[in-house]
Design a protein around this motif. Sequence first.
Motif, mmCIF file in Angstrom:
data_model
loop_
_atom_site.group_PDB
_atom_site.id
_atom_site.type_symbol
_atom_site.label_atom_id
_atom_site.label_comp_id
_atom_site.label_asym_id
_atom_site.label_seq_id
_atom_site.Cartn_x
_atom_site.Cartn_y
_atom_site.Cartn_z
ATOM 1 N N THR A 66 0.825 -1.198 0.000
ATOM 2 C CA THR A 66 0.000 0.000 0.000
ATOM 3 C C THR A 66 0.865 1.256 0.000
ATOM 4 N N HIS A 67 0.295 2.377 -0.390
ATOM 5 C CA HIS A 67 1.030 3.640 -0.377
ATOM 6 C C HIS A 67 0.556 4.482 0.805
ATOM 7 N N THR A 68 1.436 4.720 1.738
ATOM 8 C CA THR A 68 1.135 5.709 2.787
ATOM 9 C C THR A 68 2.364 6.591 2.933
ATOM 10 N N TYR A 76 -5.575 12.562 3.023
ATOM 11 C CA TYR A 76 -5.614 11.720 1.817
ATOM 12 C C TYR A 76 -4.754 12.429 0.782
ATOM 13 N N ARG A 77 -3.773 11.729 0.232
ATOM 14 C CA ARG A 77 -2.823 12.420 -0.641
ATOM 15 C C ARG A 77 -3.513 13.207 -1.751
ATOM 16 N N THR A 78 -4.429 12.564 -2.425
ATOM 17 C CA THR A 78 -5.023 13.221 -3.593
ATOM 18 C C THR A 78 -5.820 14.467 -3.212
ATOM 19 N N PRO A 109 2.387 16.344 -7.710
ATOM 20 C CA PRO A 109 2.380 17.358 -8.752
ATOM 21 C C PRO A 109 1.436 17.023 -9.913
ATOM 22 N N TRP A 110 1.244 15.734 -10.193
ATOM 23 C CA TRP A 110 0.437 15.363 -11.356
ATOM 24 C C TRP A 110 -1.050 15.209 -11.017
ATOM 25 N N GLU A 111 -1.408 15.391 -9.732
ATOM 26 C CA GLU A 111 -2.803 15.136 -9.354
ATOM 27 C C GLU A 111 -3.646 16.413 -9.392
HETATM 28 C C1 GAL Z 1 3.634 4.234 -8.448
HETATM 29 C C2 GAL Z 1 4.974 4.088 -9.139
HETATM 30 C C3 GAL Z 1 6.135 4.297 -8.186
HETATM 31 C C4 GAL Z 1 5.898 5.505 -7.331
HETATM 32 C C5 GAL Z 1 4.608 5.366 -6.604
HETATM 33 C C6 GAL Z 1 4.334 6.494 -5.629
HETATM 34 O O1 GAL Z 1 2.627 4.506 -9.332
HETATM 35 O O2 GAL Z 1 5.092 2.802 -9.684
HETATM 36 O O3 GAL Z 1 7.330 4.408 -8.905
HETATM 37 O O4 GAL Z 1 5.864 6.598 -8.154
HETATM 38 O O5 GAL Z 1 3.563 5.283 -7.555
HETATM 39 O O6 GAL Z 1 3.671 7.575 -6.155
#
Ligand code: GAL
Length: 814
Positions: free
Chosen positions: A488-490, A503-505, A511-513
């Motif tokens: 997971t991404h935290t 929440y990140r988004t 930058p891309w969101e």
């Molecule tokens: C994913 C990507 C990773 C890193 C991660 C965090 O989409 O594969 O390299 O960028 O997001 O944003």
Amino acid sequence: MKIFIQILLLLAFSLNSWGQKSSVRNRVSIDLNWKFLQQECKGAEQPNFNDQEWRTLNVPHDWSIEGEYKQDNPSGTMGAFLPGGIGWYRKQIDINNLKKSEKYFIEFDGVYLNSDVWINGHHLGFHPNGYMSFSYDLSPYLKEGDNILAVRVDHSKTPSGRWYTGSGIYRHVWLTKTENIYVPKSGTYIISDNFLEDQATVKVQTTVVNESGKNRKALVRNSIRDYKGNLVKEVSDKLLLKKDTSVIVQDCIVKAPQLWSTDAPVMYTMVTEVIVNKKVVDRYETPFGIRNIEWRSKQGLFVNGEAVIIKGLSNHQDAGGAVGVAVPDDVLYRRLKMLKEMGCNALRTAHHPFAPEFYTMCDTMGFMVMDEAFDGWWTAKAPYDYGNYFDEYWEKDLESFLKRDRNHPSVIIWSIGNEVRKFTPEQQKIVVDKVKSIDTTRPVTQGRGYIAPYIDISGFNGHGELKNELEKYHSKYPEKLIIGTEITHTLQTRGVYRTKTWYRTKDNPAPWEKPAHFARIEKKVTKIPDLTEEEVFTGVSNKYQSSYDNSIVRIGVRDEWKRVEALDYYVGNFRWTGFDYLGESFGWPGRTANFGIIDLAGFPKDHFYLYQSLWSDKPMVHVLPHWSHKGKEGVEIPVVLYTNCQTAELFLNNTSLGEKTMTSERQLVWKVPYEKGTIKAVAKIDGVVVAEQSYTTVDRGTKLTVSSDKTLIYANNKDIIHCEISITDEYNNIDPNAMNTFEYEVLGPGRIIGLENGNILDISSNNTSFKNVFNGKCLLIIQATEKTGEITIKVKSTDLQPAILTVRAIDYIK
Ligand code: GAL
């Protein structure tokens, strides 16, 4: 059991070569004493070029990390604002008693990037990929005495990769000498199969190159040795060596094999001898393990018959701002040891192959590896990345990568890419088929590769974190196993807290969101209740993230782990990430995005303990936040406990605040009105206290403290001392808010190779004699030289008591 594992680790790690050396094959490190110039230099490939004025250094070397963080460095957010450029390396190689019948090979474990190599002015080749190992045959161009190797590294165009890449000869370099009949690099392929009650078949395929100019009759003897060097099994067969290359396959039945697993990483060595006219002309050793890996449809992953969940981490290869990508073996080992202690059992090499020693350590320490070959394919993901060379080089590079790594028991799955842009199913098939032509024993996956049909295990990245995505996919493809290639991404910053969920988004978009992004996914995000109605910790920079489990992208750690435990077809995941990595900044002056559960210096954040509570069995308890909150007297602070025990009790200044029983929420929370003193957590199993942890308030640190992981090192130019510099009170309690600047000095035979405090916003230079601590701590890394003696580390700072530490460098006894 634990002691057994440790002994095995020690033995296996030191028995890489278990003693008997071949009289013919000789492989030596040539890391020391290179000449280096960081600019373009016409004619530097010529042997008689005068490099007297160039700097002398040892590789691994990363010149980007020696540079300055600057907003206008074109590497930008991808490359942590560090410089690229062109660099030249030259190295004198002395060859004595050069014989026509002998072969010499130079092996580069990794050069970033676009390298050209010459020996004595002769161009050996161009190698664009910055992560793949490569080698050249030097033999035809060598002469008796001095020979000059020259390497030009062109990293003038950035950004060239994702994420921070470094620049230069950043991995080890080797020189190998053989006879003209020899096993080439990666010339063995060892498979274990046919697992019966108490035996396994070990199949060894050996390639032999014959450059003697005529056909030869040879005997190929393969012997399996255990980790003590005892002979386990031997097999010999005749082989007619035609001119060029011959291949032989031999089977060995091993009775009562000791199987490799992450808990007992038992290694064997295959000793391959090529015998011609009764003389051993080559002797080649391959460490390997015997293990039975099964990916059972609908059921998951089984190692030696036992169900195993992947408790994995994605990592990048850099080790923060102290060393960049030129990571000394000791630094890597320290990092992996932390992950082992945390209960992690698997690692993903995001997004490219790592240094060879990484795989050796994973073999011997007991990690499973998802070995990732590429980030993208034919379409570049960073403007100047390998995508620009892919079409011409991918097949050759992929083959050499697979051959390099296919004997490692740790490698259990190949990943052929990560969020590959604009790929077609046909392209996926071409790449998968190539992998299968080299190794049939491991499945293939791809980060976010589930969208095309040719991979064996469906890899999900961030998208798979959304509610019901995995379930939906499973109902459509019930036979396919799912792996969280990047889940997971935290985000979190060491020592920083916020009581409201982010929440990140929505709250700190990348930058891309775009603002609309959150609205689109909101219903599919697993929300985390705020810990308080009003934010308790106001005034925190919005570039820093909260260390409670409440700063997420789509799902938090605890909610995600519930999913892993619930879904049999979901074999586990590789969180993004274990360590903070340079690059992927969310904007100047950030050096990274803060996804790691361990910071750039290698200091654990609170998430380290959250994972430990989920992944390890050794009783532990961890309390957060720290207890130094001047000005918050009387304010209710949520105190959170992570533990793998049944119950836990919290005490403030020796008064119990009550005992709680762990639930499926996997955290215990007390609301505690802040008062100075000691907050202590104790954890219990069956009512007995088995673990405890506490913090004591430090309003203002009064002294510097320096400690190290070693008091003795070898004067071998390699060993590393990790020095932790902290600001504490007189009782050595760390001041978790301290940001002081300190001056440092190292006297004696020790080389400073870098400092790192873990602060993602600290863009200060490493080329000064001072640095700041971040939230109380900083790491200083020192390396041994070839000299023995006392290494003295001195640190001082205005208004703080100074500190001094001594480490001894002693003679290296072989
Ligand atoms: C994913 C990507 C990773 C890193 C991660 C965090 O989409 O594969 O390299 O960028 O997001 O944003």
